[in-house]
Design a protein around this motif. Structure first.
Motif, PDB file in Angstrom:
ATOM      1  N   PRO A  55      38.352  31.346  41.082  1.00  0.00           N
ATOM      2  CA  PRO A  55      39.682  31.706  41.571  1.00  0.00           C
ATOM      3  C   PRO A  55      40.318  32.783  40.707  1.00  0.00           C
ATOM      4  O   PRO A  55      39.805  33.126  39.639  1.00  0.00           O
ATOM      5  N   ASP A  56      41.427  33.323  41.162  1.00  0.00           N
ATOM      6  CA  ASP A  56      42.184  34.262  40.342  1.00  0.00           C
ATOM      7  C   ASP A  56      42.829  33.548  39.158  1.00  0.00           C
ATOM      8  O   ASP A  56      43.095  32.340  39.212  1.00  0.00           O
ATOM      9  N   ASN A  57      43.079  34.305  38.109  1.00  0.00           N
ATOM     10  CA  ASN A  57      43.754  33.772  36.927  1.00  0.00           C
ATOM     11  C   ASN A  57      45.184  33.380  37.293  1.00  0.00           C
ATOM     12  O   ASN A  57      46.006  34.249  37.625  1.00  0.00           O
ATOM     13  N   PRO A  58      45.526  32.084  37.246  1.00  0.00           N
ATOM     14  CA  PRO A  58      46.875  31.665  37.664  1.00  0.00           C
ATOM     15  C   PRO A  58      47.959  32.136  36.699  1.00  0.00           C
ATOM     16  O   PRO A  58      49.144  32.119  37.051  1.00  0.00           O
ATOM     17  N   ARG A  67      41.530  38.661  46.215  1.00  0.00           N
ATOM     18  CA  ARG A  67      41.922  39.319  47.461  1.00  0.00           C
ATOM     19  C   ARG A  67      41.058  40.541  47.738  1.00  0.00           C
ATOM     20  O   ARG A  67      40.623  40.776  48.875  1.00  0.00           O
ATOM     21  N   ASN A  68      40.799  41.336  46.710  1.00  0.00           N
ATOM     22  CA  ASN A  68      40.000  42.552  46.899  1.00  0.00           C
ATOM     23  C   ASN A  68      38.561  42.235  47.271  1.00  0.00           C
ATOM     24  O   ASN A  68      37.967  42.887  48.131  1.00  0.00           O
ATOM     25  N   LEU A  69      37.993  41.218  46.621  1.00  0.00           N
ATOM     26  CA  LEU A  69      36.616  40.847  46.928  1.00  0.00           C
ATOM     27  C   LEU A  69      36.507  40.288  48.340  1.00  0.00           C
ATOM     28  O   LEU A  69      35.577  40.607  49.082  1.00  0.00           O
ATOM     29  N   GLN A  88      36.814  46.248  39.071  1.00  0.00           N
ATOM     30  CA  GLN A  88      37.711  45.111  39.246  1.00  0.00           C
ATOM     31  C   GLN A  88      37.943  44.383  37.927  1.00  0.00           C
ATOM     32  O   GLN A  88      36.999  44.138  37.174  1.00  0.00           O
ATOM     33  N   ARG A  89      39.198  44.041  37.649  1.00  0.00           N
ATOM     34  CA  ARG A  89      39.461  43.057  36.601  1.00  0.00           C
ATOM     35  C   ARG A  89      39.520  41.696  37.285  1.00  0.00           C
ATOM     36  O   ARG A  89      40.328  41.465  38.181  1.00  0.00           O
ATOM     37  N   TYR A  90      38.612  40.797  36.894  1.00  0.00           N
ATOM     38  CA  TYR A  90      38.536  39.471  37.513  1.00  0.00           C
ATOM     39  C   TYR A  90      38.271  38.484  36.379  1.00  0.00           C
ATOM     40  O   TYR A  90      37.153  38.309  35.926  1.00  0.00           O
ATOM     41  N   ASP A  91      39.343  37.848  35.891  1.00  0.00           N
ATOM     42  CA  ASP A  91      39.223  36.930  34.757  1.00  0.00           C
ATOM     43  C   ASP A  91      38.446  35.681  35.156  1.00  0.00           C
ATOM     44  O   ASP A  91      38.463  35.262  36.322  1.00  0.00           O
ATOM     45  N   GLY A  99      41.433  25.930  30.998  1.00  0.00           N
ATOM     46  CA  GLY A  99      42.790  26.440  30.898  1.00  0.00           C
ATOM     47  C   GLY A  99      42.869  27.780  30.213  1.00  0.00           C
ATOM     48  O   GLY A  99      43.889  28.467  30.299  1.00  0.00           O
ATOM     49  N   GLU A 100      41.786  28.185  29.512  1.00  0.00           N
ATOM     50  CA  GLU A 100      41.738  29.495  28.882  1.00  0.00           C
ATOM     51  C   GLU A 100      40.935  30.451  29.763  1.00  0.00           C
ATOM     52  O   GLU A 100      39.851  30.115  30.232  1.00  0.00           O
ATOM     53  N   TRP A 101      41.484  31.633  29.931  1.00  0.00           N
ATOM     54  CA  TRP A 101      40.872  32.610  30.832  1.00  0.00           C
ATOM     55  C   TRP A 101      40.428  33.834  30.042  1.00  0.00           C
ATOM     56  O   TRP A 101      41.200  34.369  29.235  1.00  0.00           O
ATOM     57  N   GLU A 102      39.190  34.240  30.275  1.00  0.00           N
ATOM     58  CA  GLU A 102      38.623  35.387  29.590  1.00  0.00           C
ATOM     59  C   GLU A 102      38.810  36.643  30.443  1.00  0.00           C
ATOM     60  O   GLU A 102      38.489  36.648  31.631  1.00  0.00           O
ATOM     61  N   GLU A 103      39.340  37.697  29.814  1.00  0.00           N
ATOM     62  CA  GLU A 103      39.549  38.959  30.515  1.00  0.00           C
ATOM     63  C   GLU A 103      38.198  39.628  30.742  1.00  0.00           C
ATOM     64  O   GLU A 103      37.489  39.961  29.800  1.00  0.00           O
ATOM     65  N   ARG A 104      37.831  39.850  32.016  1.00  0.00           N
ATOM     66  CA  ARG A 104      36.512  40.396  32.350  1.00  0.00           C
ATOM     67  C   ARG A 104      36.659  41.537  33.355  1.00  0.00           C
ATOM     68  O   ARG A 104      37.562  41.531  34.207  1.00  0.00           O
TER      69      ARG A 104
END
Length: 408
Positions: A55-58, A67-69, A88-91, A99-104
């Motif tokens: 899912p998207d990073n809440p 949404r883009n994908l 695309q930035r998709y964390d 609960g921790e999201w990595e910036e990817r």
């Protein structure tokens, strides 16, 4: 070689990240590299909806990767064309630290897999992770890395917004073109013969829409009816405008022509002075209810079908010439005639009904003939609905479709 290739093993050994997605956007399979880089096990991925897995990073209100994908995958399903996405930035959520999201950052490409009938049955989702590349460009200077990340992310967002505006513009053009076409196509109440059904189904998306048309006109002299369909190359407002001009010209020519060939002769000369009418196709039939005959002529269009009351299907392909405006010096067009008995059904259509990618046109014609044979006892309205249901893909065709059914 003679050896059987284990394609499942090949898929699992691919060096890049590759997943197979169903049209419902559920993971059908994922190779080892995909699972490794995504940090997921096979059990956590296969059989689950991809946006349930990723899912998207809440915590990021501006997150748009999901949404883009989804939009890219839907485009591939609708058009059958490969779609390369912008960066695309998709964390991704850490499994070790929920609960921790990595910036990817990712560079995705989506491509169709076709089934025997030409429909898209699977999506190949290939991804290259570029997070480390972005960070490495900044060397050991953290501020430079952040600046580069921000710049790339901003450029990707700008490109995405531009694509969305273009899609919105195509959608608005499509709505206007459809409204224009609906206003120009004739109503059945304009003809005396009531045993008739017409259908028009627009293509999925903005492409290849509004070039198809049909026409029914009462002819002078006895109980006669002119029935025509045609197809203009192109899409959108331009195609809708050309379609309206050709339909009106053929309708007028049919009222005074000695037969369908002469009507198409007149239309061909008119098409030569209409921009956008190049390579347009049309077929017209003159039905004489008193003599129980059908005269017909085709300008490069798929042949009408005559369904006899006993179930025999007659393909009216005995008078086919090149498309309109195909010859610099047009020759008189050919014409043929056939007879029918009470209870027969005449069917005219455009190529969106029968043509499929990577499929011979005879397969589509045979599919249509089989459907008409099985539903020949239905009234025209029910027959038209049954044919569309059986021949058009469930998600809609990539070309618009016109269909005319006349009970004789």
């Amino acid at each position: 070689m003679g050896e059987v290739i284990d394609y499942a093993a090949v898929f699992q050994s691919l060096p890049g990240m590759v997943a197979l997605i169903t049209p419902e956007l559920v993971y059908a399979d994922a190779n080892q590299e995909y699972l490794k880089v995504a940090g997921r096990t096979r059990e956590q991925v296969v059989g689950r909806h991809m946006f349930e897995v990723f899912p998207d990073n809440p915590h990021d209100p501006s997150a748009s990767g999901m949404r883009n994908l989804a939009a890219s995958l839907e485009r591939v399903l609708a058009t059958g064309q490969r779609d390369a996405m912008a960066l695309q930035r998709y964390d991704v959520e850490s499994l070790e630290r929920p609960g921790e999201w990595e910036e990817r950052y990712w560079s995705p490409v989506n491509a169709p897999v076709f089934g025997p009938d030409g429909d898209v049955v699977l999506l190949v989702h290939r991804v290259e992770e570029v997070t480390e590349l972005i960070r490495a460009r900044g060397g050991h200077t953290g501020s430079r890395t952040r600046v580069l990340e921000a710049e790339l992310y901003t450029r990707a967002r700008e490109l995405q917004e531009l694509n969305e505006r273009l899609r919105d513009a195509h959608a608005r053009e499509r709505e206007v073109a459809l409204a224009l076409q609906e206003a120009m196509l004739p109503a059945l109440r304009q003809v005396r013969h009531q045993g008739t059904a017409v259908r028009y189904r627009p293509a999925v998306g903005a492409l290849n829409v509004c070039g198809d048309w049909y026409d029914l006109v009462d002819l002078v002299g006895g109980h006669r009816l002119g029935v025509s369909v045609g197809d203009v190359v192109g899409h959108g407002l331009e195609a809708a405008g050309v379609m309206g001009q050709l339909r009106s010209a053929l309708s007028a020519a049919s009222r005074v022509a000695a037969g369908p060939a002469q009507a198409l002769d007149v239309l061909g000369r008119y098409a030569g002075v209409v921009d956008g009418a190049e390579s347009a196709t049309a077929v017209t039939t003159f039905v004489d209810f008193d003599a129980r005959t059908i005269a017909y002529s085709s300008a490069g269009h798929p042949p009408p079908m005559l369904v006899h009351a006993d179930g025999r299907i007659e393909c009216l392909d005995g008078a086919t010439d090149p498309p309109l405006d195909a010859r610099p010096d047009p020759l008189p067009r050919v014409q043929a005639q056939t007879a029918y008995t009470d209870g027969a059904t005449l069917v005219l259509y455009t190529d969106g009904l029968i043509e499929r990618r990577r499929e011979d046109i005879d397969t589509g014609l045979n599919r249509l003939a089989d459907s008409l044979r099985r539903h020949r006892a239905d009234d025209p309205e029910r027959l038209a609905d049954a044919v569309l249901l059986e021949l058009l893909p469930p998600g809609g065709a990539t070309d618009d479709t016109a269909l005319v059914v006349v009970r004789l």
